[in-house]
Structures are given as structure tokens and as C-alpha cells.
Design a protein around this motif. Structure first.
Motif, short mmCIF file in Angstrom:
data_model
loop_
_atom_site.label_atom_id
_atom_site.label_comp_id
_atom_site.label_asym_id
_atom_site.label_seq_id
_atom_site.Cartn_x
_atom_site.Cartn_y
_atom_site.Cartn_z
N MET A 1 0.83 -1.20 0.00
CA MET A 1 0.00 0.00 0.00
C MET A 1 0.87 1.26 0.00
O MET A 1 0.69 2.15 -0.80
N ILE A 2 1.84 1.32 0.95
CA ILE A 2 2.78 2.43 1.00
C ILE A 2 4.18 1.87 0.79
O ILE A 2 4.58 0.90 1.43
N LYS A 3 4.93 2.50 -0.10
CA LYS A 3 6.30 2.09 -0.35
C LYS A 3 7.19 3.34 -0.30
O LYS A 3 6.93 4.30 -1.02
N VAL A 4 8.19 3.29 0.54
CA VAL A 4 9.10 4.42 0.73
C VAL A 4 10.50 3.98 0.32
O VAL A 4 10.98 2.93 0.77
N GLU A 5 11.14 4.76 -0.54
CA GLU A 5 12.47 4.42 -1.02
C GLU A 5 13.41 5.62 -0.86
O GLU A 5 13.12 6.71 -1.37
N HIS A 6 14.48 5.42 -0.14
CA HIS A 6 15.58 6.40 -0.02
C HIS A 6 15.07 7.79 0.40
O HIS A 6 15.56 8.82 -0.08
#
Length: 363
Positions: A1-6
Motif C-alpha cells: 500500500m505504502i512504499k518508501v524508497e531512499h
């Protein structure tokens, strides 16, 4: 649902978040714990763009919310937020606080919004307060209204920023009970909290944040009962520590003695423990500074408030090998003193340093 990258966030020269990577699935309850000032609230505020990230990527259901043209108001309808300071409209009644958003932002009819708001107030136990103003409520009641107001916008995700930190202890349980109910109903939530028992009980996963990164994460049973990393163990064990760096064989031992005494006084440790720690510090450091090579030693006293134990750690640069077992000229008296006061002694090689850890016998 939520994806956080760097994900990163800077305020001027201060880097608050550093390369955050995380995923939150639908229906998960993520508790975010860690010392104050480590970026927990900033992380939440970046997720719903109350703070604009300095770098990185945030996706919700595959949509990059940092892309140009993102409809931020619509995004915030999907991702509600509950603040520690309630943020209720003081000039509106409790029910009006719940209806203003659905009517103005979602286009609901007033009667429909009032009916839904009344049901939400019943859910949080405050239906009888519908016509009261926020100033007539306790802190716990205000926070329950704030949660109901958030729910009135029918969010898919709720972010809680330390929802109980502004409350008296007697009011904390009533707010946590509402959040527990939402968890049972399958609401996706991310919660910054200092309530460790609550985090253990309600979470599907726990993020431990330290120094602007997610330092460790895992299921509650794993993170609370068997944390893999040192800072996590110290935080979970409510460990208070004193650190002292030794860079010369001629270091000021009496300065260290003074710091140990003040540390023990601050944490209400009896005089006998302070004297024992001072004695062991002298013996341990004498053995370490006598080893060949440059003197580069970190000495740590760690007191666990939870377990009521005192631990000493000595990290020293140099060739691999247990300093207490491989001393070039063994100090037999010093080693006898150490063995007499140590409940256990462990050695490990960490990077290019040797670490000796010893736990004191109960006083």
C-alpha cells in the motif's frame, strides 16, 4: 500500500531523515518507536506531505505522491493524521468538528454528515458530548474526538503522531482502547508512540528509529524480546549509559571517577555500585592501555532501568584477541578483581575493535 524508497529530509544543514526505506501493507499496524529527536514525527509528516521530503520516493498503491501535479488535498483525504495536540476547532461543537470536513471537502449533505458523525462519536464513547465545545472536554476526550474527526473523512490510512504524549496517565488508556479497536477492524495505521506495552500488543510490525534511519524492524515479539542490534537492545531495556573515550595511556582516571559517581547518583544507584564501577574501570582500562599499539578505547557504563542491571563495555582498537585473556603481561590481581565482581564476561570482534562486555553481580 505504502512504499518508501531512499527518503531523506533536511532542515538547512541538519539531516533529520537519512535514506529511509519501508513498506506498509494494507491492514498493517506499524508502531514507530525510538529516542526523541530521531525523526519519527518527521517521517509521518513526510508521508502525508505536511513536510516536503528533500529526496527519495513515496508511493501509495503504486502512485508516486511526490510527482509534479499530485493532488495533495485528495491525498490527505486518503491518509488521515491524528496529532498529539488534538488540533480541534475551539469555536465548533464536538459534532461540528466531525461534520465540517465531510461537508466542505467531500461534498456530503449536512444531515448525512451528522448521522455519520454521531455514529463515530458512539464508537469512541462520546455521543453524549456531541453538543459540547472542546474546552469542556478532558484531554483524553479531546483526543478521542480528534480520532473520530479523522475517521469522518473515511481515510484508508491513519497516521498517529504520539497520540497520548499530551495526556495525563489516567487518560492514556481510553485513547489506546480506541486505537486497539481500529486495529481489530483492520485499519491501516502508523503510530509514533512511547507506549511500549501498547506497541507490543497492537502492532503487526515495529520500526525502531535512531539517528534518522529505521535502525531495526520486525514483529513485536522479535523486536522486544530478541532485538538484534545494540541500540535497539539499549532502548528496549531502558538503558542509560555513560561513555568515556581514552586516547592516551596517561588519561585522567579521576575525571572518569567523577563522571561515574555523578552518573550513579543521577540514576539512584547505591554508593557501593559506584565504587565497584570505579574499581573495575581502573582495572579494565589498565589492562587495555598496556596492550601493544595505539590507545583507542571507548569505555561505557550501561544501566538498565528495566532489568536493574549494570554492564560495562570496553571497545579497543588492535589485533583480534580477548584483551583479558591475551594480555602481554597479565595483571593477575586485576584479573582476580574483575572475576570477583563479574557475573559474566563476553568477548566479540566488531569491525576492527575488540569488545569486552561484563555484567556486575547484584549488589
Amino acid at each position: 500500500m505504502i512504499k518508501v524508497e531512499h527518503l531523506s529530509k533536511r532542515y538547512g544543514a541538519v539531516e533529520v531523515l537519512k535514506d529511509i526505506n519501508a513498506e506498509i501493507s494494507q491492514g498493517e499496524v506499524i508502531s514507530i518507536i525510538g529516542p526523541s529527536g530521531t525523526g519519527k514525527s518527521t517521517f509521518l509528516r513526510c508521508l502525508n506531505l505536511l513536510d516536503t521530503p528533500s529526496g527519495g520516493r513515496i508511493e501509495i498503491d503504486g502512485q508516486d505522491i511526490l510527482a509534479p501535479g499530485t493532488n495533495v488535498p485528495k491525498l490527505r483525504q486518503r491518509m488521515g493524521m491524528v496529532f498529539q495536540s488534538f488540533n480541534l476547532f475551539a469555536h465548533l461543537t464536538v459534532l461540528e468538528n466531525l461534520t465540517i470536513g465531510p461537508v466542505r471537502l467531500r461534498g456530503k449533505r449536512q444531515a448525512e454528515a451528522e448521522a455519520a458523525g454521531t455514529e463515530l462519536l458512539k464508537m469512541v464513547g462520546l455521543a453524549e458530548k456531541a453538543d459540547h465545545f472542546p474546552d469542556e472536554l478532558s484531554g483524553g476526550q479531546k483526543q478521542r474526538v480528534a480520532i473520530a474527526r479523522c475517521l469522518s473523512m473515511e481515510p484508508e490510512i491513519i497516521l498517529f503522531d504520539e497520540p497520548t504524549s499530551a495526556l495525563d496517565p489516567t487518560m492514556v488508556s481510553e485513547v489506546l482502547a480506541v486505537i486497539r479497536r481500529l486495529a481489530r477492524q483492520g485499519m491501516t495505521m502508523a503510530i509514533v508512540t512511547h507506549e511500549m506495552d501498547f506497541a507490543r500488543d497492537v502492532s503487526t510490525r515495529v520500526f525502531y528509529m535512531d539517528q534518522g534511519v529505521i535502525y531495526e524492524e520486525g514483529p513485536p515479539a522479535e523486536l522486544f524480546d530478541a532485538p538484534r542490534r545494540e541500540r535497539t537492545r539499549d532502548f528496549i531495556g531502558k538503558v542509560r549509559s555513560l561513555g568515556y573515550h581514552v586516547a592516551s595511556a596517561d588519561f585522567d582516571l579521576y575525571e572518569l571517577f567523577g563522571q561515574i559517581e555523578r552518573f550513579c547518583e543521577k540514576h539512584a544507584l547505591i554508593v557501593k555500585i559506584a565504587r565497584t564501577v570505579q574499581l573495575l574501570a581502573e582495572e579494565l582500562l589498565a589492562i587495555h592501555v598496556a596492550r601493544p599499539g595505539p590507545v583507542d578505547i571507548d569505555f561505557v557504563v550501561a544501566f538498565s532501568e528495566k532489568r536493574r542491571t549494570v554492564e560495562l563495555r570496553v571497545d579497543s582498537a588492535g589485533e583480534p584477541g580477548h584483551p583479558l585473556e591475551n594480555a602481554p603481561t597479565p595483571d593477575r590481581l586485576g584479573l582476580t578483581i574483575i572475576d570477583n565482581y563479574a557475573q559474566d564476561i563476553a568477548y566479540e570482534r566488531i569491525g576492527d575493535h575488540n569488545r569486552v562486555t561484563m555484567r556486575l553481580k547484584p549488589a
